[in-house]
Write a protein that holds these residues in place. Structure first.
Motif, PDB file in Angstrom:
ATOM      1  N   VAL A 180       0.845  -1.190   0.000  1.00 27.15           N
ATOM      2  CA  VAL A 180       0.000   0.000   0.000  1.00 27.15           C
ATOM      3  C   VAL A 180       0.881   1.240   0.000  1.00 27.15           C
ATOM      4  O   VAL A 180       2.077   1.162   0.270  1.00 27.15           O
ATOM      5  N   MET A 181       0.264   2.366  -0.298  1.00 28.08           N
ATOM      6  CA  MET A 181       0.956   3.649  -0.225  1.00 28.08           C
ATOM      7  C   MET A 181       0.183   4.555   0.720  1.00 28.08           C
ATOM      8  O   MET A 181      -1.013   4.367   0.947  1.00 28.08           O
ATOM      9  N   LYS A 182       0.851   5.528   1.280  1.00 25.22           N
ATOM     10  CA  LYS A 182       0.221   6.487   2.181  1.00 25.22           C
ATOM     11  C   LYS A 182       0.015   7.790   1.425  1.00 25.22           C
ATOM     12  O   LYS A 182       0.948   8.331   0.837  1.00 25.22           O
ATOM     13  N   ILE A 183      -1.241   8.280   1.425  1.00 24.66           N
ATOM     14  CA  ILE A 183      -1.565   9.498   0.696  1.00 24.66           C
ATOM     15  C   ILE A 183      -2.224  10.504   1.636  1.00 24.66           C
ATOM     16  O   ILE A 183      -2.902  10.130   2.590  1.00 24.66           O
ATOM     17  N   HIS A 184      -2.006  11.794   1.345  1.00 23.62           N
ATOM     18  CA  HIS A 184      -2.547  12.869   2.181  1.00 23.62           C
ATOM     19  C   HIS A 184      -3.437  13.765   1.332  1.00 23.62           C
ATOM     20  O   HIS A 184      -3.033  14.245   0.272  1.00 23.62           O
ATOM     21  N   LEU A 185      -4.647  14.008   1.814  1.00 26.25           N
ATOM     22  CA  LEU A 185      -5.616  14.811   1.073  1.00 26.25           C
ATOM     23  C   LEU A 185      -5.192  16.277   1.012  1.00 26.25           C
ATOM     24  O   LEU A 185      -4.909  16.902   2.035  1.00 26.25           O
ATOM     25  N   ILE A 186      -5.156  16.829  -0.202  1.00 29.13           N
ATOM     26  CA  ILE A 186      -4.811  18.229  -0.412  1.00 29.13           C
ATOM     27  C   ILE A 186      -6.054  19.047  -0.782  1.00 29.13           C
ATOM     28  O   ILE A 186      -6.245  20.161  -0.304  1.00 29.13           O
ATOM     29  N   ASN A 187      -6.890  18.474  -1.645  1.00 26.77           N
ATOM     30  CA  ASN A 187      -8.049  19.224  -2.123  1.00 26.77           C
ATOM     31  C   ASN A 187      -9.185  18.277  -2.476  1.00 26.77           C
ATOM     32  O   ASN A 187      -8.957  17.121  -2.835  1.00 26.77           O
ATOM     33  N   THR A 188     -10.410  18.771  -2.340  1.00 30.78           N
ATOM     34  CA  THR A 188     -11.598  18.023  -2.732  1.00 30.78           C
ATOM     35  C   THR A 188     -12.370  18.845  -3.759  1.00 30.78           C
ATOM     36  O   THR A 188     -12.566  20.049  -3.580  1.00 30.78           O
ATOM     37  N   TYR A 189     -12.800  18.188  -4.837  1.00 29.37           N
ATOM     38  CA  TYR A 189     -13.550  18.848  -5.890  1.00 29.37           C
ATOM     39  C   TYR A 189     -15.023  18.436  -5.818  1.00 29.37           C
ATOM     40  O   TYR A 189     -15.340  17.287  -5.493  1.00 29.37           O
ATOM     41  N   ASP A 190     -15.901  19.364  -6.128  1.00 30.13           N
ATOM     42  CA  ASP A 190     -17.311  19.034  -6.252  1.00 30.13           C
ATOM     43  C   ASP A 190     -17.495  18.083  -7.441  1.00 30.13           C
ATOM     44  O   ASP A 190     -16.787  18.193  -8.452  1.00 30.13           O
ATOM     45  N   SER A 191     -18.449  17.183  -7.327  1.00 32.80           N
ATOM     46  CA  SER A 191     -18.640  16.190  -8.395  1.00 32.80           C
ATOM     47  C   SER A 191     -19.022  16.826  -9.729  1.00 32.80           C
ATOM     48  O   SER A 191     -18.859  16.201 -10.784  1.00 32.80           O
ATOM     49  N   ALA A 192     -19.510  18.074  -9.700  1.00 29.45           N
ATOM     50  CA  ALA A 192     -19.880  18.760 -10.945  1.00 29.45           C
ATOM     51  C   ALA A 192     -18.683  19.407 -11.643  1.00 29.45           C
ATOM     52  O   ALA A 192     -18.790  19.815 -12.803  1.00 29.45           O
TER      53      ALA A 192
END
Length: 224
Positions: A180-192
């Motif tokens: 596995v790899m470890k990832i860190h959330l930077i940004n979230t986009y709206d589904s649209a």
């Protein structure tokens, strides 16, 4: 990888917040210590002027460092409890006194996720750093954009890859993982913002596995 590295990679301290937390400054070194109740152990932490945090647990009876809790395969409830309390303290300090600093020099990828098997929204709400199935050729400091399959069918998450090639043996009828790899959330986009029909106009007709971002999509993401 040490406990400290897992928690503080790509984080930089706010020194004022360290002082408010209880750290003491001496010659540009910030120190903090606290006892582990009912254990005769002392947690000792230092943050140097470059922002590097180091820590150790001291056995007060022998005035020596206690390292049993650092084993990847901790044996015994005592060492497990010490590891839990040490980790909880470090995460609290990271949350209250450090800021995530995504310095990136790697490549950009888009990878798929199936919401039928894993709730990414819930996982990221609990912790912005998670483990994810290792994807071929992806390395630390790369950026991964996660495309969430139907019924969402859109690019939703931008993450920094913190660590890769972590052994993880898992197998069920839907998924097999050795690393596995470890990832860190930077940004979230709206589904649209980036649904599949828009991705198709930007060079991504389907996301069945990891692939590099086409220039059209990279340019559009950078604009936004």
């Amino acid at each position: 990888m040490q406990i400290e590295d897992k928690i503080f990679t790509n984080h930089k301290p706010n020194f004022k917040k360290l002082l408010n937390f209880g750290f003491k400054k001496v010659d540009n070194i910030y120190t903090f210590s606290t006892e582990i109740p009912d254990a005769d152990l002392l947690i000792s932490l230092t943050v140097d002027k470059a922002g590097q945090l180091t820590g150790k647990v001291i056995d007060k009876n022998f005035n020596s460092e206690y390292n049993n809790f650092r084993s990847n395969q901790v044996l015994g409830s005592f060492a497990s409890d010490v590891k839990k309390k040490y980790t909880v303290l470090l995460k609290k300090i990271a949350e209250e006194c450090f800021e995530f600093n995504p310095v990136t020099t790697g490549q950009e990828w888009i990878i798929p996720a199936n919401p039928k098997y894993f709730d990414l929204a819930k996982a990221f709400a609990e912790n912005p750093t998670i483990t994810w199935k290792q994807s071929t050729n992806i390395k630390a400091d790369d950026i991964v954009y996660i495309y969430v399959a139907a019924p969402i069918s859109a690019l939703i998450y931008k993450c920094l890859v913190i660590d890769t090639n972590i052994p993880y043996n898992y197998h069920d009828k839907n998924l097999a993982m050795k690393y596995v790899m470890k990832i860190h959330l930077i940004n979230t986009y709206d589904s649209a913002q980036y649904p599949l029909n828009k991705l198709k106009t930007l060079g991504v007709r389907a996301v069945r596995g990891p692939r590099h971002l086409p220039k059209e999509l990279t340019d559009d993401l950078n604009k936004n």
